[in-house]
Each structure stands twice: as structure tokens, then as C-alpha cells.
Design a protein around this motif. Structure first.
Motif, mmCIF file in Angstrom:
data_model
loop_
_atom_site.group_PDB
_atom_site.id
_atom_site.type_symbol
_atom_site.label_atom_id
_atom_site.label_comp_id
_atom_site.label_asym_id
_atom_site.label_seq_id
_atom_site.Cartn_x
_atom_site.Cartn_y
_atom_site.Cartn_z
ATOM 1 N N LEU A 123 38.581 43.736 51.596
ATOM 2 C CA LEU A 123 37.411 44.054 50.742
ATOM 3 C C LEU A 123 36.163 44.077 51.620
ATOM 4 C CD1 LEU A 123 36.327 42.884 47.195
ATOM 5 C CD2 LEU A 123 34.749 42.639 49.112
ATOM 6 N N HIS A 128 38.033 48.793 48.876
ATOM 7 C CA HIS A 128 38.993 47.700 48.651
ATOM 8 C C HIS A 128 40.397 48.329 48.595
ATOM 9 C CE1 HIS A 128 40.486 43.857 47.704
ATOM 10 N NE2 HIS A 128 39.953 43.638 46.521
ATOM 11 N N ASN A 158 31.619 51.433 42.779
ATOM 12 C CA ASN A 158 31.577 50.412 43.827
ATOM 13 C C ASN A 158 32.802 50.513 44.736
ATOM 14 O OD1 ASN A 158 33.669 49.359 42.301
ATOM 15 N ND2 ASN A 158 32.502 47.646 41.487
ATOM 16 N N ASN A 159 33.028 49.465 45.514
ATOM 17 C CA ASN A 159 34.172 49.416 46.436
ATOM 18 C C ASN A 159 35.511 49.642 45.715
ATOM 19 O OD1 ASN A 159 33.891 46.949 45.064
ATOM 20 N ND2 ASN A 159 33.722 45.697 46.911
ATOM 21 N N VAL A 160 35.675 48.984 44.549
ATOM 22 C CA VAL A 160 36.945 49.075 43.829
ATOM 23 C C VAL A 160 37.149 50.488 43.269
ATOM 24 C CG1 VAL A 160 38.140 48.265 41.739
ATOM 25 C CG2 VAL A 160 37.149 46.618 43.341
ATOM 26 N N ASP A 233 35.572 46.819 36.336
ATOM 27 C CA ASP A 233 35.299 45.807 37.369
ATOM 28 C C ASP A 233 33.909 45.239 37.061
ATOM 29 O OD1 ASP A 233 35.246 44.262 39.686
ATOM 30 O OD2 ASP A 233 34.744 45.941 41.016
ATOM 31 N N VAL A 234 33.535 44.202 37.780
ATOM 32 C CA VAL A 234 32.234 43.552 37.532
ATOM 33 C C VAL A 234 31.086 44.558 37.689
ATOM 34 C CG1 VAL A 234 32.971 41.249 38.211
ATOM 35 C CG2 VAL A 234 32.122 42.816 39.965
ATOM 36 N N SER A 237 28.588 43.315 42.094
ATOM 37 C CA SER A 237 29.592 42.856 43.062
ATOM 38 C C SER A 237 29.045 41.722 43.923
ATOM 39 C CB SER A 237 30.001 44.028 43.968
ATOM 40 O OG SER A 237 30.823 44.926 43.257
ATOM 41 N N MET A 238 29.952 41.081 44.655
ATOM 42 C CA MET A 238 29.527 40.020 45.582
ATOM 43 C C MET A 238 28.528 40.614 46.571
ATOM 44 S SD MET A 238 33.134 38.065 46.346
ATOM 45 C CE MET A 238 34.236 39.487 46.321
ATOM 46 N N CYS A 273 40.600 44.419 38.262
ATOM 47 C CA CYS A 273 41.030 43.838 39.539
ATOM 48 C C CYS A 273 40.881 42.323 39.548
ATOM 49 C CB CYS A 273 40.233 44.459 40.676
ATOM 50 S SG CYS A 273 38.449 44.265 40.472
ATOM 51 N N LEU A 274 39.997 41.792 38.671
ATOM 52 C CA LEU A 274 39.651 40.367 38.598
ATOM 53 C C LEU A 274 38.923 39.943 39.881
ATOM 54 C CD1 LEU A 274 42.879 38.800 37.018
ATOM 55 C CD2 LEU A 274 40.892 39.782 35.847
ATOM 56 N N PRO A 275 38.010 38.983 39.847
ATOM 57 C CA PRO A 275 37.665 38.155 38.703
ATOM 58 C C PRO A 275 36.905 38.947 37.633
ATOM 59 C CG PRO A 275 36.140 37.726 40.502
ATOM 60 C CD PRO A 275 37.193 38.647 41.040
HETATM 61 N N1 NVA Z 1 33.533 44.832 43.158
HETATM 62 C C1 NVA Z 1 33.883 43.438 43.244
HETATM 63 C C2 NVA Z 1 35.367 43.308 43.448
HETATM 64 C C3 NVA Z 1 35.881 41.895 43.529
HETATM 65 C C4 NVA Z 1 37.354 41.858 43.770
HETATM 66 C C5 NVA Z 1 33.120 42.787 44.387
HETATM 67 O O1 NVA Z 1 32.999 43.405 45.459
HETATM 68 O O2 NVA Z 1 32.630 41.677 44.209
#
Ligand code: NVA
Ligand code: CP
Length: 319
Positions: A123, A128, A158-160, A233-234, A237-238, A273-275
Motif C-alpha cells: 500500500l 494497493h 484513491n489507491n484502492v 473504501d474510506v 485515507s491514511m 477492503c477494510l478497515p
Molecule cells: N484507502 C485506504 C485503504 C486502507 C487499506 C488508505 O490508504 O488508508
């Protein structure tokens, strides 16, 4: 030496091979007596646990390292020196990083030094790929008939969603993405996502499969029409924690609710994908509904990771 930094590092045939390896019931001990370094600059539950277990299943020894232990972000050591060091002990290095550039620098350094130690993206801010391969495995397992599959992704670009869109396009799965227009992928992002179509000739190895179509929507109800899977997904993101409030406002009409699931195909499955943030991108009742396959996805992270390791280690030993 093959690395997996992004889905665009793979061909359609590679993806098929990885899925086949992921589903094998007996595993060769290809990592017997070997180490695998797993570096995490950000938190992780699924990726860390699934990767550690996949390494153990292949006979190897995982060494998990937290970002602050090596101090990449604080400049204690350069990505180049760190990867050269890890390559002294390990057969493969996986890394979850804030900046995708760090993975590219690690890969380039290994190539420059002619070291046969694959790097895997666990990630980054950009993509991801391990999640997307697991998701493709899950979709294939749940769509046994040869019909064309349609998936709606409702949420942040996003990444996902980038990696998910790429595996869908490569595998002939149509993907509708519903996002507030100000959060849509940029033109250059879209070009990069769609480049997997051109790179793979738009067909699978049998030459018969049309690539998946990518469509952007701002209305989630229109996006899910006729779809077999609804994925989210969230919203933040982080690394985007500062934007959480503004994103919550922008995305409030994009929650996956029971009404939204009812607007998809009958029997449509819910994926994440969680969380998950229950009550934000997904309603509580959808997470817990029978249509929810989020824990099948979570388990498949381990099977997919085994497939990815077998594929990359085999590619390294035969080149
Ligand atoms: N898009 C989220 C995915 C977490 C698995 C993130 O990057 O935080
Ligand atoms: N889906 C996923 O990557 O989960 P973690 O962040 O817990 O690893």
C-alpha cells in the motif's frame, strides 16, 4: 527480477497465473530457510497478518519492521541504503509507505545493484495492488459463470480504487465509479489507469475477452444499476486525516446503504477492503448483511499474497 509496485507491472497472463497460484491447495516451501522483510510506515491489520502468514506457509520467516524503527520518514537512512541492507538478509521485501516514490527508489536501487530481491507494494498513497489481486480472486470465486461482471465503486478515487479499476479493466469486468465530481480521478490519472488496456492489447490470452469499461458517475444510484458488486473504501485515507471533516461533508450522499444495495442487481454483493468506518462510507446494516463479503476478502488477502509471493519468487529464480 520482477517487482510488484503497481498493477501496471503485470500482464493479463500474470494476473491469471497469480490467481491460479493463490488457489493451489499444496504449497512448495520456496522460502525454506529464507527471510522476508515487511516494512510498515502506516498501520495495518490485514496486510501485515496475511503477509506474515503467507510467508510462514511457504516455509519462510517474516520480519516485520515499523517505519519509526528504521526512520525512513525522519531521514535516518535513505531508501537506497535501507533496501541494500534488507537485501543482505531477505529473499523479498514488502513495504507500506506514505510516498510511492520510496518504492520506486528501492526498486531502482535493486536493479542498479543487480540484486534479485523483489519489492512488493503493501500500500502506498498511489496504489494497493495486493488488495486488488485479492479482490479479483474474490470476484472470480463468487462469479463462477462466464457472464460479464459489473462492479460499482462508490467512494473516493484513491489507491484502492485505482488498483481495483486496473484489475477490472484487465479482466473484462465493467467498473462504474461514483464520486463527487471534485474528487474524480484527474485526466492524467485516468490515462494511467486506462493504460493497462493498451499495454495488454485489450484482451486476455485467449484473445476473446473485451477489456472492462470504466465509467465515472456523480450519482451513486445510477452507478450501481445492473451491478453485481458494490465496493467502497474510506473517504479519508491514511495520511489525509486533516481532510476528514471536509471529505465527510463532500461524500455524505455516497454512503453504501440498504437502499443503494437494493438499486444494484438482485443478489449483488457488498465489498470493502477494510478497515471500514461504519456509519460513514457504509451503513452498519450493510456491513453485517448476508450480501457482505468483506471477511471473505480479508481471508483472501492471505491466499492472494501466497500467490503473489510464489509468482515473484518463481520469476526471480527463472530470469
Ligand atoms: N484507502 C485506504 C485503504 C486502507 C487499506 C488508505 O490508504 O488508508
Ligand atoms: N485492506 C488493508 O490493506 O487492510 P490493512 O490496512 O489493515 O492492512
Amino acid at each position: 527480477m520482477r517487482c510488484l509496485l503497481d498493477i501496471s507491472d503485470l500482464t493479463v497472463e500474470d494476473l491469471d497465473t497469480i490467481l491460479g497460484l493463490s488457489e493451489r491447495s499444496a504449497w512448495p516451501p520456496v522460502l525454506d530457510g529464507k527471510g522476508v522483510a515487511l516494512l510498515f510506515e502506516k498501520p495495518s491489520a490485514r496486510t501485515r497478518n496475511s503477509a506474515e502468514m503467507a510467508v510462514v506457509q511457504l516455509g519462510g520467516h517474516p520480519v516485520t519492521i515499523k517505519g519509526d524503527e528504521v526512520g525512513l520518514a525522519s531521514g535516518r537512512e535513505s531508501p537506497q541504503d535501507l533496501i541494500r541492507t534488507l537485501a543482505c538478509y531477505h529473499a523479498l521485501v514488502g513495504a507500506r509507505v506514505f510516498s510511492h516514490r520510496v518504492l520506486v527508489e528501492m526498486r531502482d536501487e535493486l536493479v542498479r545493484a543487480s540484486l534479485e530481491v523483489p519489492v512488493v507494494n503493501l500500500l502506498s498513497d498511489y496504489s494497493h495492488p495486493c488488495q486488488a489481486i485479492c479482490d479479483l480472486l474474490t470476484i472470480r470465486q463468487l462469479s463462477p459463470h462466464n457472464e460479464r461482471v459489473r462492479l460499482a465503486y462508490v467512494g473516493d478515487c484513491n489507491n484502492v480504487s485505482r488498483s481495483l479499476a486496473q484489475v477490472c479493466i484487465m479482466s473484462g469486468i465493467d467498473i462504474n465509479i461514483a464520486t463527487p465530481p471534485e474528487y474524480w480521478f484527474s485526466e492524467s490519472d485516468l490515462e494511467e489507469i486506462l493504460s493497462v488496456r493498451a499495454d495488454n492489447g485489450g484482451m486476455d490470452k485467449t484473445g476473446t475477452q473485451e477489456p472492462g469499461q470504466l465509467n465515472l458517475y456523480d450519482d451513486p444510484f445510477k452507478a450501481v444499476e445492473g451491478c453485481d458488486f458494490v465496493y467502497t473504501d474510506v473517504w479519508a485515507s491514511m495520511g489525509q486525516e486533516d481532510e476528514a471533516n471536509s471529505r465527510r461533508e463532500a461524500f455524505e450522499d455516497y454512503q453504501v446503504t440498504s437502499q443503494l444495495m437494493n438499486a444494484a442487481s438482485p443478489g449483488a454483493r457488498f465489498m470493502h477492503c477494510l478497515p471500514a468506518h461504519r456509519g460513514l462510507e457504509v451503513a452498519n446494516e450493510v456491513m453485517d448483511a448476508e450480501c457482505s463479503v468483506v471477511f471473505t476478502q480479508a481471508e483472501n488477502r492471505m491466499h492472494a499474497m501466497r500467490g503473489i509471493l510464489l509468482f515473484l519468487l518463481d520469476q526471480s529464480s527463472t530470469q
